[in-house]
Scaffold this motif. Structure first.
Motif, mmCIF file in Angstrom:
data_model
loop_
_atom_site.group_PDB
_atom_site.id
_atom_site.type_symbol
_atom_site.label_atom_id
_atom_site.label_comp_id
_atom_site.label_asym_id
_atom_site.label_seq_id
_atom_site.Cartn_x
_atom_site.Cartn_y
_atom_site.Cartn_z
ATOM 1 N N ALA A 19 -5.948 11.922 4.241
ATOM 2 C CA ALA A 19 -4.958 11.770 3.160
ATOM 3 C C ALA A 19 -4.033 10.619 3.502
ATOM 4 C CB ALA A 19 -4.168 13.070 2.989
ATOM 5 N N GLY A 20 -3.276 10.193 2.504
ATOM 6 C CA GLY A 20 -2.247 9.190 2.758
ATOM 7 C C GLY A 20 -2.783 7.797 3.009
ATOM 8 N N LEU A 21 -1.951 6.981 3.687
ATOM 9 C CA LEU A 21 -2.263 5.577 3.937
ATOM 10 C C LEU A 21 -1.979 5.205 5.381
ATOM 11 C CD1 LEU A 21 -0.480 4.094 0.784
ATOM 12 C CD2 LEU A 21 -2.953 4.189 1.117
ATOM 13 N N LYS A 22 -2.907 4.480 5.983
ATOM 14 C CA LYS A 22 -2.609 3.905 7.295
ATOM 15 C C LYS A 22 -1.621 2.747 7.125
ATOM 16 C CE LYS A 22 -7.139 4.925 9.333
ATOM 17 N NZ LYS A 22 -8.392 4.322 9.869
ATOM 18 N N SER A 23 -1.837 1.970 6.070
ATOM 19 C CA SER A 23 -0.950 0.840 5.787
ATOM 20 C C SER A 23 -1.132 0.428 4.337
ATOM 21 C CB SER A 23 -1.253 -0.350 6.699
ATOM 22 O OG SER A 23 -2.518 -0.903 6.394
ATOM 23 N N CYS A 24 -0.145 -0.276 3.822
ATOM 24 C CA CYS A 24 -0.257 -0.849 2.478
ATOM 25 C C CYS A 24 0.749 -1.975 2.333
ATOM 26 C CB CYS A 24 -0.023 0.212 1.394
ATOM 27 S SG CYS A 24 1.673 0.831 1.300
ATOM 28 N N THR A 25 0.451 -2.868 1.407
ATOM 29 C CA THR A 25 1.376 -3.948 1.067
ATOM 30 C C THR A 25 1.358 -4.120 -0.446
ATOM 31 O OG1 THR A 25 0.818 -5.121 3.125
ATOM 32 C CG2 THR A 25 1.968 -6.378 1.418
ATOM 33 N N PHE A 26 2.535 -4.190 -1.047
ATOM 34 C CA PHE A 26 2.610 -4.475 -2.478
ATOM 35 C C PHE A 26 3.807 -5.364 -2.762
ATOM 36 C CE2 PHE A 26 4.668 -0.417 -1.684
ATOM 37 C CZ PHE A 26 5.847 -0.462 -2.404
ATOM 38 N N LYS A 27 3.743 -6.022 -3.905
ATOM 39 C CA LYS A 27 4.796 -6.961 -4.296
ATOM 40 C C LYS A 27 5.698 -6.302 -5.331
ATOM 41 C CE LYS A 27 3.473 -11.211 -5.199
ATOM 42 N NZ LYS A 27 2.941 -12.384 -5.956
ATOM 43 N N VAL A 28 7.006 -6.486 -5.179
ATOM 44 C CA VAL A 28 7.978 -6.038 -6.172
ATOM 45 C C VAL A 28 8.486 -7.286 -6.882
ATOM 46 C CG1 VAL A 28 10.141 -4.826 -6.602
ATOM 47 C CG2 VAL A 28 8.624 -4.056 -4.759
#
Length: 371
Positions: free
Chosen positions: A172-181
């Motif tokens: 479940a969940g995320l090891k890592s993520c990147t997103f732009k705001v």
């Protein structure tokens, strides 16, 4: 007018005066007049890049001046309405005017805080990078909760989000993520969120219902445009390709379109997998790397300034900045500003303005915001 409302009126007037000084009203007005003339030039769009900069700056100045004018106009309207209600003994009108003044005071306070966003990149969009700490599924679930928190905050404030990369957890969940705001002053508002976030709760993944402590790190850095020259040597890069592991259909799992770039001198790592094209993913990753290097330079300057002022910074990668306790009681506490909120679920749903505002004030003034 009651003493309490008189203080509200004076408070709003002080904010209006501060904003006028901050804008340098006469100079800004003249600059806007010049930009309006340039915008009317029929040859403006022969250079699209220059035209976009002119239009963007024009929109920013127009918005800034209009906000102060609206505050001033609304204040006068509510004061006149209150005086009219008091003169005629109309309690409904008086109540309407009082409620309007109190709401305007809140709007003015927000405008005062936004006036502090005068850093070099504060007006820019930003990247948010989240990494789960040690702890397996529990920490990875916490990372996904933080991604949701910032996405909900962005949505509530009219910002757009654009997913760049995600590495799902095993269960479940995320090891890592990147997103732009994406939105005006996104970096200015969110820059103080960089650091380690701690969660305490009864784990939904523990059959014995034991209490667990999880950590996840958040890094916020500004999106930069081509006008900021960041020199990156090819010899300083290690570029790896891999198969994307997130959503994207059959294609994304069959080709090594995802890109990971390591900047060897700084050990900064960025990755992108949101596009099927390896070329476009590489371009996005390079843009992110430039942004990270630029943010590192901004941080160096800030730390140098703070060192000169003998002020020790508490904001930064590897420092725990906030605790989210869900068991045995509910409390979210910022360890830098000491701001606390008992509605932990509200915070997890994106209600973090109090934390952002107090951290911003502390960063700019080196003082904690009075609660």
């Amino acid at each position: 007018m009651r003493t309490e409302l008189l203080h509200v009126k004076e408070d709003i007037e002080q904010v209006i005066s501060l904003l006028r000084r901050h804008l340098d009203w006469d100079t800004t007005t003249r600059k806007l007049d010049e930009l309006n003339k340039q915008a009317e030039d029929p040859n403006l769009w022969q250079d699209p890049e220059a035209a976009q900069k002119i239009m963007k700056e024009r929109e920013r100045l127009t918005t800034s001046l209009a906000r102060v004018q609206k505050l001033d106009g609304d204040l006068k309207s509510f004061v006149e309405l209150l005086e009219l209600g008091e003169a005629e003994g109309d309690t409904d009108i008086v109540k309407e005017a009082e409620e309007g003044l109190l709401k305007l005071q809140s709007i003015a306070a927000r405008a005062r805080l936004e006036s502090l966003l005068s850093g070099e990149a504060d007006n820019n969009d930003c990247f948010i990078e989240i990494n789960a700490g040690a702890g397996g599924t529990e920490a990875q679930d916490w990372a996904s909760m933080l991604a949701r928190l910032y996405s909900r905050w962005a949505e509530a404030h009219g910002y757009k989000t654009e997913w760049i990369e995600e590495s799902p957890g095993e269960e479940a969940g995320l090891k890592s993520c990147t997103f732009k705001v994406i939105g005006h002053q996104a970096y200015g508002w969110l820059k103080t969120e960089s650091g380690v976030h701690r969660l305490v709760r009864i784990s939904p993944f523990d059959s014995n219902a034991r209490r667990h402590t999880s950590f996840a790190s958040v890094w916020v850095y500004p999106v930069i445009d081509d006008s900021i020259d960041i020199v990156i040597e090819e010899k300083d890069l290690r570029i790896d390709t891999y198969r994307a592991s997130g959503a994207g259909g059959q294609h994304v799992n069959k080709t090594e379109s995802a890109i990971r770039i390591t900047h060897i001198p700084t050990n900064i790592v960025v990755q992108c997998q949101n596009d099927r094209s390896q070329h476009r993913n590489k371009a996005q990753a390079m843009s992110m790397l430039k942004a990270r290097l630029y943010e590192a330079e901004l941080k160096k300057r800030e730390e140098a300034t703070q060192a000169q002022n003998a002020v020790k910074t508490e904001i930064g990668w590897g420092h725990q900045i906030r605790s989210y306790v869900l068991q045995p009681y509910q409390m979210v506490k910022d360890l830098r500003t000491h701001v606390e909120k008992g509605n932990a679920q509200g915070v997890l749903d994106g209600d973090i303005d109090d934390f952002l505002e107090s951290a911003l004030v502390m960063r700019v003034t080196n003082k904690r915001m009075e609660s």
